[in-house]
Design a protein around this motif. Sequence first.
Motif, PDB file in Angstrom:
ATOM      1  N   ASP A 214       1.753  -3.387  50.143  1.00 19.42           N
ATOM      2  CA  ASP A 214       0.778  -2.341  49.843  1.00 19.42           C
ATOM      3  C   ASP A 214       0.956  -1.872  48.399  1.00 19.42           C
ATOM      4  O   ASP A 214       0.012  -1.454  47.757  1.00 19.42           O
ATOM      5  N   PHE A 215       2.203  -1.922  47.928  1.00 21.92           N
ATOM      6  CA  PHE A 215       2.493  -1.486  46.561  1.00 21.92           C
ATOM      7  C   PHE A 215       3.433  -2.466  45.894  1.00 21.92           C
ATOM      8  O   PHE A 215       4.262  -3.083  46.553  1.00 21.92           O
ATOM      9  N   VAL A 216       3.293  -2.609  44.596  1.00 24.82           N
ATOM     10  CA  VAL A 216       4.221  -3.427  43.820  1.00 24.82           C
ATOM     11  C   VAL A 216       4.764  -2.562  42.682  1.00 24.82           C
ATOM     12  O   VAL A 216       4.003  -1.865  42.011  1.00 24.82           O
ATOM     13  N   HIS A 217       6.108  -2.558  42.534  1.00 21.44           N
ATOM     14  CA  HIS A 217       6.726  -1.790  41.450  1.00 21.44           C
ATOM     15  C   HIS A 217       7.490  -2.743  40.553  1.00 21.44           C
ATOM     16  O   HIS A 217       8.131  -3.674  41.034  1.00 21.44           O
ATOM     17  N   VAL A 218       7.421  -2.479  39.267  1.00 22.83           N
ATOM     18  CA  VAL A 218       8.201  -3.298  38.341  1.00 22.83           C
ATOM     19  C   VAL A 218       9.352  -2.457  37.798  1.00 22.83           C
ATOM     20  O   VAL A 218       9.144  -1.362  37.267  1.00 22.83           O
ATOM     21  N   LEU A 219      10.559  -2.988  37.993  1.00 22.94           N
ATOM     22  CA  LEU A 219      11.747  -2.290  37.540  1.00 22.94           C
ATOM     23  C   LEU A 219      12.224  -2.964  36.261  1.00 22.94           C
ATOM     24  O   LEU A 219      12.292  -4.183  36.175  1.00 22.94           O
ATOM     25  N   SER A 220      12.495  -2.146  35.255  1.00 22.34           N
ATOM     26  CA  SER A 220      13.046  -2.710  34.030  1.00 22.34           C
ATOM     27  C   SER A 220      14.049  -1.729  33.477  1.00 22.34           C
ATOM     28  O   SER A 220      13.766  -0.529  33.380  1.00 22.34           O
ATOM     29  N   ASN A 221      15.228  -2.247  33.173  1.00 24.48           N
ATOM     30  CA  ASN A 221      16.282  -1.419  32.619  1.00 24.48           C
ATOM     31  C   ASN A 221      16.474  -0.103  33.398  1.00 24.48           C
ATOM     32  O   ASN A 221      16.573   0.970  32.825  1.00 24.48           O
ATOM     33  N   GLY A 222      16.507  -0.234  34.719  1.00 24.24           N
ATOM     34  CA  GLY A 222      16.838   0.917  35.560  1.00 24.24           C
ATOM     35  C   GLY A 222      15.719   1.907  35.801  1.00 24.24           C
ATOM     36  O   GLY A 222      15.949   2.992  36.345  1.00 24.24           O
ATOM     37  N   LYS A 223      14.484   1.540  35.357  1.00 30.42           N
ATOM     38  CA  LYS A 223      13.359   2.456  35.594  1.00 30.42           C
ATOM     39  C   LYS A 223      12.179   1.694  36.170  1.00 30.42           C
ATOM     40  O   LYS A 223      12.029   0.502  35.905  1.00 30.42           O
ATOM     41  N   ILE A 224      11.321   2.415  36.914  1.00 31.01           N
ATOM     42  CA  ILE A 224      10.075   1.786  37.348  1.00 31.01           C
ATOM     43  C   ILE A 224       9.092   1.922  36.194  1.00 31.01           C
ATOM     44  O   ILE A 224       8.720   3.030  35.806  1.00 31.01           O
ATOM     45  N   VAL A 225       8.723   0.775  35.608  1.00 24.76           N
ATOM     46  CA  VAL A 225       7.865   0.834  34.427  1.00 24.76           C
ATOM     47  C   VAL A 225       6.391   0.646  34.771  1.00 24.76           C
ATOM     48  O   VAL A 225       5.512   0.927  33.968  1.00 24.76           O
ATOM     49  N   LYS A 226       6.137   0.122  35.944  1.00 26.21           N
ATOM     50  CA  LYS A 226       4.745  -0.008  36.355  1.00 26.21           C
ATOM     51  C   LYS A 226       4.656  -0.103  37.868  1.00 26.21           C
ATOM     52  O   LYS A 226       5.491  -0.728  38.506  1.00 26.21           O
ATOM     53  N   SER A 227       3.645   0.542  38.436  1.00 26.80           N
ATOM     54  CA  SER A 227       3.383   0.402  39.868  1.00 26.80           C
ATOM     55  C   SER A 227       1.921   0.051  40.052  1.00 26.80           C
ATOM     56  O   SER A 227       1.074   0.454  39.242  1.00 26.80           O
ATOM     57  N   GLY A 228       1.645  -0.714  41.106  1.00 28.26           N
ATOM     58  CA  GLY A 228       0.259  -1.069  41.358  1.00 28.26           C
ATOM     59  C   GLY A 228       0.119  -1.644  42.746  1.00 28.26           C
ATOM     60  O   GLY A 228       1.021  -1.492  43.571  1.00 28.26           O
ATOM     61  N   ASP A 229      -0.998  -2.324  43.003  1.00 31.40           N
ATOM     62  CA  ASP A 229      -1.135  -2.965  44.309  1.00 31.40           C
ATOM     63  C   ASP A 229      -0.796  -4.448  44.165  1.00 31.40           C
ATOM     64  O   ASP A 229      -0.257  -4.863  43.154  1.00 31.40           O
TER      65      ASP A 229
END
Lengths: 248, 483
Positions: A214-229
């Motif tokens: 339902d959701f996709v999150h991109v983690l980079s260097n310890g943070k969520i830098v983008k979320s989407g479907d």
Amino acid sequence: MLEIKDLHAGFDGNEIVKGISLTINKGEIHAVMGPNGSGKSTLAKILSGHPSYEATSGEILFEGKNLLEMEAEKRSLAGIFMGFQYPVEVPGVNNAEFLRMAHNARRVSAGEEEIDPLDFDDLLSEKMKTLGMEKKYKERNLNDGFSGGEKKKNEILQMAILEPKLSILDETDSGLDIDALRVVAEGVNKLRTENNALILITHYQRLLDYIKPDFVHVLSNGKIVKSGDKALALELESQGYDWVTTAN
Amino acid sequence: MSNEQDSVSDILEDNTYKYGFTTDVESETFAKGLNEDVIRAISKKKEEPQFMLDFRLKAFAKWKTMKEPEWPNVHYPKIDFQNISYYSAPKQKKKLQSLDEVDPEVMRTFEKLGIPLDEQKKLANVAVDAVFDSVSVATTHKKKLMEVGIIFCPISEALKEYPELVEEYLGTVVPVGDNYYAALNSAVFTDGSFVYIPPDTISPMEISTYFRINTEETGQFERTLIICAENSYVSYLEGCTAPQFDTNQLHAAVVELVTMENAEIKYSTVQNWYAGDKETGKGGIYNFVTKRGKCQGDNSKISWTQVETGSAITWKYPSCILQGDNTTGEFYSVALTNGHMQADTGTKMIHLGKNTRSSIISKGISADYSSNSYRGQVKVGKNASNARNYSQCDSMLVGDKCSAHTFPYIETANSSVQVEHEAATSKISEEQLFYFESRGISRENAIEAVISGFCKEVFKQLPMEFAVEAQKLLTLKLEDSVG
Ligand SMILES: Nc1ncnc2c1ncn2[C@@H]1O[C@H](COP(=O)(O)OP(=O)(O)OP(=O)(O)O)[C@@H](O)[C@H]1O
Ligand SMILES: [Mg+2]
């Protein structure tokens, strides 16, 4: 179900998770993607209560309870399951017996009686069948000498036996051959209900073709830098991580 | 990393020693010290035949010329053999006619230890000889065994009732001058068990001896002799505990086994002597034991199984002399050391006959500051064609302050021999325990599962009742400190 609020965490004073907030509701599937070393497994271990990792600030609530105050054992009994990226080998401990111990720990904590060993054997056989696992998994020792793919299947077998509320699957797809991936994904789908939730950590769209997030999150260097479907995952597949991590 | 390991070793911590109480009984104890007069006095006290006194005096003469062995990998201050009393017995009327005459305190002690002796409560399928300090206080199921011709009694009694049998075999497996402690034992031993299984007899029950050291400054020197005649079988169990004292007590036992043609003896031990204070290492038993079996007749078999969980120092090598053709010797061992315990244990397999087989499975678990050594010798004589040995010695380390050592010695004088040796060292890792916990399994159950998995091959050799006890004992040693 799960609420992570501005979580900072790491080990031995190294901060790996640098301010993550994430809310997961019943019935949802969240995919977490991101480059190697970005902190995905660390986040998963923090959620499952690994003693070497420590949250330095922030909060995690699971069904309203403060998760950070609970021991790993209690978290599991509360319904959290972690499918490890690198499951540890335990020579000498029989796989089926381990599964029965885990199953019984659940029952006892729910005030029920331990299961009859023969009934458990039936239950186990049935679950193994749906995951296309051969009988030998019962006789072998826990992950001992298992191939990479076999270990991953065994993690999902444990998930099937424990029927958790929230499962965190850390790169369960890597190491599985094409057929096994399909069988395992189908198995995971069968375990889905309106009341449980799933966090899928993965590098590949392949898995998400079978288990639709339902959701996709991109983690980079310890943070969520983008979320989407789920479209976000497709975009990542064609363009790589650069465009999200540098755009940030 | 070291912190991580510490927490695991905390879990292996001994809970307070459960058997550390003393019993207040009136005993008759000899003054400390050792000389010929003391030996004569012991022999007289026990109303022994002349050959026994001669045996003792010969051993004593030999002992005086010997030196304490220094090769074991254990360290302790010199023992003052003049500061030990060589005889202590609960005071009692001349000869016990029935169990009712045993000091009720002594009976209660054994009951507290889980070995009820009186007729109503005694264990149904295990015959027990209970040895308290230097004497046997009770033997159960004697009559029932006698019905099939099995002799099971204190060795002191056997010396009176069956002197020829004792004389024929005593010292034939472990000669009086075999080693320092065996010589001492041969000179001063006070009691122990005697078992004779006649030909063509399968013992209808397990036979066992339970040793209890009670008095602070006595040594316990027991002597066990088991003879299994043609086509017979017996399973024998041995258990032991001692109260908690700040001083060290010496326990120097000798066990001799003899099998005739087609006979089999299965000898199992669960050793839980007091191990000394966990933090300071003060006190505890020095367990210097000689155990040896001789497969005299062809096709016979001797199997040693030991679970060693106690004693400040253990020095013990249950061995087999495979004299007959096609004979088999086995050694299965679990040795757990924690606190400041030191164990140097293993086996000797001496192949003399043709087609002889031996196997050795040794599992050492070391935690805290303890030291755990396996020492094993496989010796094949020149006539032992087609002899075979398989050895497997595994060590498990808990924490990084303990140590494990393996000393295998292999000597063969025959070229048709096959000898295989495997060794492995593992650790209980924090990562493994976390894996269990992440599945809702408690740390305590996780450790139990890993340890019993590690010891599985040995546990499955133990008779049912003992396997359960051994498992409980290991868990108990680990339990209290968890959570
Ligand atoms: N116990 C540890 N010891 C040393 N470094 C660690 C430890 N745990 C995590 N790290 C470091 O923290 C960073 C994040 O690791 P993590 O395993 O969370 O990455 P990941 O996103 O799961 O990567 P991958 O996609 O390769 O699985 C990495 O740089 C890793 O080396
Ligand atoms: Mg990872």
